[in-house]
Design a protein around this motif. Structure first.
Motif, short mmCIF file in Angstrom:
data_model
loop_
_atom_site.label_atom_id
_atom_site.label_comp_id
_atom_site.label_asym_id
_atom_site.label_seq_id
_atom_site.Cartn_x
_atom_site.Cartn_y
_atom_site.Cartn_z
N GLU A 26 1.02 -1.01 -0.47
CA GLU A 26 0.16 0.21 0.01
C GLU A 26 0.98 1.05 0.21
N SER A 30 0.23 4.79 -1.87
CA SER A 30 0.69 6.17 -0.91
C SER A 30 1.27 7.10 -1.55
N GLN A 34 0.82 10.93 -3.40
CA GLN A 34 1.81 12.33 -2.51
C GLN A 34 2.73 12.74 -3.80
N GLU A 59 -2.88 3.77 -7.36
CA GLU A 59 -3.02 4.18 -5.80
C GLU A 59 -3.34 3.24 -5.07
#
Length: 248
Positions: A26, A30, A34, A59
């Motif tokens: 994950e 993330s 970002q 994502e």
């Protein structure tokens, strides 16, 4: 007679040189999110030239980012792939920090890779991160028919594409042009090799990676649909720069 590109080769987004776990870390998703701040996902997808749904899958961790997508991240944002996959280091490193800054309206700085694409039998790509950048006028690249935002620079080695591409020539490739047209020259990644070859489509659907220097006896490499996993397209070669060549 012009031979059209075969459909099995027009979907580079389905190819990958990496293992595909059922669910990616994950943290990768993330960190992708970002990277796009302060843009929303749709805006970031449009900037990269990928479908919003594809970026969403990456994502969320539903799909593993393929190599073409990673190359776009490197070319357009100077992303440190080690950071993307492990979280270690900086999002952009070295030349990538400069690449991440927006160029002015008339000049674009193209990432230069230390992947010496072989115009011979193939060289191993030692470093897939940019080692510098080279400034070009956007208008010059547009006049070549290239998309300045997707161009990058690499170096040719070997004599198989002579006299079209001599040994040591600097090449400008366009990563937005991955659909393989008959007769054009491309930067190909074949397993662990980086090649610059002319593409030739046969009537039976086979793709031949051919050399221009026929007198040297280089044999074409042949690809059929069952070998598609071995091959990916970096981009079409749009320009060849080199010093004056000696007579042969």
């Amino acid at each position: 007679m012009e031979i059209k590109t075969r459909s099995w080769f027009c979907k580079p987004q389905t190819w990958s040189v990496m293992a595909r776990p059922a669910k990616i870390d994950e943290g990768v998703g993330s960190r992708l999110a970002q990277l796009r701040e302060p843009l929303n996902r749709k805006e970031f997808a449009e900037e990269l030239g990928v479908p919003d749904s594809t970026l969403g899958n990456y994502e969320r961790g539903d799909r593993w980012p393929d190599w073409n997508f990673l190359e776009i991240l490197k070319a357009k944002r100077g992303v440190n792939l080690n950071w993307l996959f492990t979280g270690e280091g900086e999002p952009q490193e070295g030349a990538g920090k400069d690449l991440a800054r927006k160029s002015n309206d008339s000049i674009v700085r193209l990432p230069r890779f230390d992947a010496r694409a072989s115009a011979g039998n193939g060289l191993v790509a030692v470093n897939q991160m940019p080692v510098g950048d080279v400034a070009f006028a956007r208008e010059f690249l547009r006049n070549l028919g290239a998309n300045p935002e997707y161009c990058y620079v690499l170096e040719a080695r070997g004599d198989s594409m002579w006299p079209t591409i001599p040994d040591g020539a600097l090449l400008i490739a366009d990563a937005s042009k991955r659909e393989v047209d008959d007769g054009r020259i491309y930067h190909f990644n074949v397993t662990d090799k980086v090649l610059v070859k002319r593409a030739r489509w046969a009537m039976d659907g086979k793709l031949y990676l051919t050399s221009d220097n026929q007198a040297a006896g280089y044999q074409p490499e042949v690809f059929t649909a069952d070998r598609v996993h071995e091959l990916s397209v970096g981009g079409r070669i749009m320009f060849t720069g080199h010093a004056p060549m000696p007579l042969r």
